[in-house]
Write an enzyme that holds these catalytic residues in place. Structure first.
Site, PDB file in Angstrom:
ATOM      1  N   GLY A 166       0.789  -1.224   0.000  1.00 50.80           N
ATOM      2  CA  GLY A 166       0.000   0.000   0.000  1.00 50.80           C
ATOM      3  C   GLY A 166       0.824   1.279   0.000  1.00 50.80           C
ATOM      4  CG  MET A 212      -1.432  -8.193  -6.306  1.00 46.02           C
ATOM      5  SD  MET A 212      -0.637  -7.303  -7.662  1.00 46.02           S
ATOM      6  CE  MET A 212       0.264  -8.657  -8.411  1.00 46.02           C
ATOM      7  CG  ASN A 257      -4.146  -1.212 -12.813  1.00 43.99           C
ATOM      8  OD1 ASN A 257      -3.962  -1.363 -11.606  1.00 43.99           O
ATOM      9  ND2 ASN A 257      -3.523  -1.960 -13.722  1.00 43.99           N
ATOM     10  CG  HIS A 284       1.030  -2.765 -15.619  1.00 44.60           C
ATOM     11  ND1 HIS A 284       0.654  -3.979 -15.072  1.00 44.60           N
ATOM     12  CD2 HIS A 284       2.001  -3.045 -16.515  1.00 44.60           C
ATOM     13  CE1 HIS A 284       1.369  -4.935 -15.617  1.00 44.60           C
ATOM     14  NE2 HIS A 284       2.194  -4.402 -16.508  1.00 44.60           N
TER      15      HIS A 284
HETATM   16  C1  GRF Z   1       3.014  -1.433  -7.663  1.00 46.62           C
HETATM   17  O1  GRF Z   1       4.318  -1.561  -8.150  1.00 46.62           O
HETATM   18  C2  GRF Z   1       2.015  -1.515  -8.798  1.00 46.62           C
HETATM   19  O2  GRF Z   1       2.523  -1.097 -10.017  1.00 46.62           O
HETATM   20  C3  GRF Z   1       1.740  -2.986  -8.860  1.00 46.62           C
HETATM   21  O3  GRF Z   1       1.759  -3.400  -7.514  1.00 46.62           O
HETATM   22  C4  GRF Z   1       2.645  -2.575  -6.756  1.00 46.62           C
HETATM   23  C5  GRF Z   1       1.939  -2.120  -5.516  1.00 46.62           C
HETATM   24  O4  GRF Z   1       2.777  -1.591  -4.552  1.00 46.62           O
HETATM   25  N1  GRF Z   1       0.515  -3.221  -9.576  1.00 46.62           N
HETATM   26  P1  GRF Z   1       2.173  -0.934  -3.226  1.00 46.62           P
HETATM   27  O5  GRF Z   1       1.219  -1.922  -2.600  1.00 46.62           O
HETATM   28  O6  GRF Z   1       1.488   0.341  -3.607  1.00 46.62           O
HETATM   29  O7  GRF Z   1       3.360  -0.685  -2.344  1.00 46.62           O
END
Ligand code: GRF
Length: 185
Positions: free
Chosen positions: A14, A88, A105, A107
């Site tokens: 997060g 995810m 989103n 990515h």
């Molecule tokens: C990010 O790198 C995003 O691109 C991917 O998941 C990661 C999430 O990181 N989809 P966080 O939970 O915000 O630290």
């Protein structure tokens, strides 16, 4: 400024969520985060929901909180924007259609290259010169909606998956907020 009531979906640490929460406290930032959703009850990111007193739900088989119930909750809270910040799980087509409003989103690759999982390993294997992150609209097809913005950096010979992730995430923290300003201006 009328801020958009927003719901952020997470699955893990997060760190993007944290950045969004902090930015949203500024009166010129166009969103208010009213709800947080996680599919993982152990997601570290839920601590930010607690710390900043933002309501949250965990949606998974154990909790029986379904997408259908969530749609009601989104309506009750007048949520008109969903941000997937490291979520995810793939949203069902039905959910996307029934929500009917904007879903964005982030990515960790330069889309349309390297859709899906394990992007850093694949980027290295393909000997790419550059990588980065993309913020895009969510359509019913995975990582395929209209691109809002990308941020990139050059890959060094010394880079490995860990360093690529670190560098990509640093870009993500500004990319998501910039994309919001661009879409909501
Ligand atoms: C990010 O790198 C995003 O691109 C991917 O998941 C990661 C999430 O990181 N989809 P966080 O939970 O915000 O630290």
């Amino acid at each position: 400024m009328v801020k958009k009531n927003t719901c952020v979906f997470i699955s893990g640490k997060g760190t993007n969520l944290k950045k969004l929460i902090l930015n949203s406290r500024s009166y010129v930032f166009p969103i208010n985060i009213k709800l947080i959703i996680s599919n993982n009850d152990k997601a570290e990111g839920l601590n930010f929901a607690k710390k900043y007193s933002i309501p949250y739900y965990v949606i998974n088989k154990k909790t029986r909180f379904s997408e259908r119930l969530l749609l009601n909750e989104l309506k009750n809270k007048k949520i008109s924007l969903i941000l997937l910040a490291g979520y995810m799980k793939i949203l069902s087509k039905r959910f996307i259609k029934n929500f009917g409003k904007t879903i964005l989103n982030i990515h960790p690759s330069l889309l349309p290259k390297f859709k899906g999982l394990n992007t850093f390993a694949r980027v290295l294997k393909a000997k790419e010169k550059k990588t980065g992150c993309t913020v895009h609209h969510v359509s019913e097809k995975l990582d395929n909606g209209k691109i809002i913005l990308r941020k990139s950096f050059y890959i060094n010979n010394n880079d490995d998956q860990v360093s690529l992730k670190k560098k990509t995430q640093l870009l993500e923290y500004t990319a998501f907020s910039e994309a919001l300003i661009k879409v909501l201006k």
